[in-house]
Design a protein around this motif. Structure first.
Motif, short mmCIF file in Angstrom:
data_model
loop_
_atom_site.label_atom_id
_atom_site.label_comp_id
_atom_site.label_asym_id
_atom_site.label_seq_id
_atom_site.Cartn_x
_atom_site.Cartn_y
_atom_site.Cartn_z
N THR A 378 6.43 10.19 -5.05
CA THR A 378 5.11 9.74 -4.60
C THR A 378 4.01 10.02 -5.62
N GLY A 379 4.35 10.71 -6.71
CA GLY A 379 3.34 11.02 -7.72
C GLY A 379 2.85 9.77 -8.44
N PRO A 380 1.66 9.83 -9.04
CA PRO A 380 1.12 8.66 -9.74
C PRO A 380 1.98 8.20 -10.91
N HIS A 381 2.74 9.10 -11.52
CA HIS A 381 3.57 8.72 -12.67
C HIS A 381 4.85 8.01 -12.26
N THR A 382 5.13 7.95 -10.95
CA THR A 382 6.34 7.26 -10.47
C THR A 382 6.01 6.09 -9.55
N GLN A 383 4.77 5.72 -9.46
CA GLN A 383 4.36 4.62 -8.60
C GLN A 383 3.73 3.48 -9.41
N PRO A 384 3.89 2.24 -8.98
CA PRO A 384 4.77 1.77 -7.90
C PRO A 384 6.22 1.75 -8.37
N THR A 391 12.91 4.06 -12.44
CA THR A 391 11.91 5.07 -12.10
C THR A 391 12.51 6.47 -12.21
N SER A 395 10.78 7.60 -15.53
CA SER A 395 9.46 8.02 -15.06
C SER A 395 9.48 9.39 -14.38
N ASP A 400 9.68 16.85 -10.26
CA ASP A 400 9.64 16.04 -9.04
C ASP A 400 10.73 16.43 -8.06
#
Length: 450
Positions: A378-384, A391, A395, A400
């Motif tokens: 859910t972190g910004p570095h794995t979204q979307p 991912t 990513s 995580d």
């Protein structure tokens, strides 16, 4: 009759799955049922609502992966993280690492192993293959912290026959230890530090006692060329003529494996696997890397590894996974190789196979030990998330990992370690640093001269 409660049920997660064709997939909104440390079933979350369990984990929004395997490391060397930087291989060994290792006590090894296990648990590593000294201490740490491990007492021929004998005694004493979580191996250091007679004797002991062998071989191109110049054979050919390839063997690194070695590895009578730790190869400026594609074409599993933190600076298998994929693309000139899905296969099932646990761990499936990690994307570095495999490989980070489970036992929950007191270990190591790092004595445990 009402069924007895499961030991653990993990619900509302996406589960990484393996098929019979070396492929991976993802089962969404799934639940994992664990009983007596074993995966009993992977079912839908809706089906799991009807079941009872001693412990439940709601993993909504998380991905369940088989625990990662660090296929070759020297865990206690975390105590030497950063002490030998920006050096060529020979100076790294002879001027710093091997003089410092002559100071090691069993307590140093235990403290280093404890810190290493904490780092690996936090990074989603549930099993590691360790090749070091004073390994009774490492086995004790594995027992207390709850990890799974494949352990070998390393030896050099310069130690005389006692080194080989200690390696065997350790392997027999600890085989099946920690409630079955410890497997063992014979651990000669390498063909350039262990002579042919010792290697042949090791192969015979492996056959006699049903043990595998874990050693460094053809670590880099210089070693292969030096062996050819001095002896007329490559390190892999040394392993063949001494019988090491007639038993199950895990070869660390193999960046110096030559084309002439490939038929030898393909025709080996024993099970051959290779462990690749790419970050260290980049640091030492080695010109080649593990020939993953050529080995895969031979059906030889290539597991992912970190080597020791003295050369790699971390025990982060996630980084090894990403680097393996990227370096293979670069060295083969093919952006379609290694794919993210292939990289995940190497990090999970192939790594388990490399350490002889292909039927025990490496996948989340009925009958496998419940070595499971939960990864939060859910972190910004794995979204979307457009491609879940990409991912995870390119990513996601080790940080995580939210939860780490071995044999159905939770070792880390929501980033909180439950079996290791890290501040206490750091204090212990800090007190030992002045004596451990002293090189004024002029000793070395061995000479690096390939």
């Amino acid at each position: 009759m009402t069924p007895s409660p499961a030991g653990l049920i993990i619900t509302r997660c996406t589960v990484l799955t393996h098929d019979d064709h070396e492929g991976i997939g993802f089962a969404e909104d799934s639940a994992i049922v664990v009983r007596d440390g074993v995966v009993e079933a992977v079912i839908s979350s809706a089906q799991a609502e009807e079941l009872t369990a001693t412990e439940r984990i709601d993993a909504h929004g998380q991905v369940a992966l088989p625990g990662l395997v660090n296929c070759h490391t020297h865990a206690p060397m975390v105590a030497l993280r950063g002490v030998a930087e920006d050096l060529p291989t020979e100076e790294w060994f002879n001027d710093v690492v091997w003089p410092v290792e002559s100071n090691l006590t069993e307590q140093d090894v235990a403290s280093g192993a404890r810190l290493a296990c904490a780092e690996m648990i936090r990074g989603g590593v549930t099993c590691f293959a360790d090749h070091y000294f004073s390994m009774d201490a490492v086995a004790a740490v594995v027992d207390e912290c709850g990890m799974r491990a494949h352990l070998g007492e390393a030896y050099f021929s310069s130690q005389g026959p006692q080194g080989r004998e200690r390696s065997l005694e350790f392997a027999l004493r600890h085989r099946g230890g920690a409630g079955g979580r410890i497997t063992t191996t014979l651990a000669p250091h390498a063909p350039y530090t262990v002579d042919d007679a010792d290697l042949a004797a090791t192969a015979e002991l492996a056959r006699e006692h049903g043990l595998p062998v874990h050693l460094h071989a053809s670590e880099n191109r210089d070693q292969a060329e030096a062996s050819l110049a001095r002896h007329g054979v490559t390190p892999i050919e040394v392993l063949r003529r001494t019988g090491i390839l007639d038993v199950d063997v895990l070869i660390a690194h193999g960046t110096g494996i030559l084309d002439r070695d490939l038929p030898i590895l393909r025709n080996a009578a024993g099970r051959v696997a290779v462990a690749s730790a790419p970050r260290g190869y980049l640091k030492f400026a080695w010109p080649t890397t593990t020939p993953v594609r050529a080995l895969r074409d031979l059906g030889i599993p290539v597991g992912l590894a970190t080597d020791g933190a003295a050369s790699n600076n971390s025990l982060d298998v996630w980084e090894s996974m990403a680097l393996t994929a990227l370096i293979q693309k670069s060295t083969t000139g093919d952006p379609r190789w290694l794919t993210a899905r292939q990289a995940l296969h190497h990090a999970t099932l192939q790594s388990a196979r490399a350490v002889g646990l292909g039927e025990v761990a490496g996948s989340i499936a009925p009958g496998r030990r419940a070595d499971i990690i939960l990864v939060d994307l859910t972190g910004p570095h794995t979204q979307p998330v457009h491609d879940l495999a990409a991912t995870l490989v390119h990513s996601a980070r080790s940080s995580d990992v939210r939860t780490t489970i071995v044999d159905g036992r939770v070792l880390m929950r929501d980033r909180e370690l439950l079996t290791i007191d890290v501040p206490a270990v750091v204090r212990e190591l800090g007190e030992r640093m002045p004596a451990l790092l002293d090189r004024s004595h002029g000793r070395r445990i061995q000479e690096y001269d390939t």
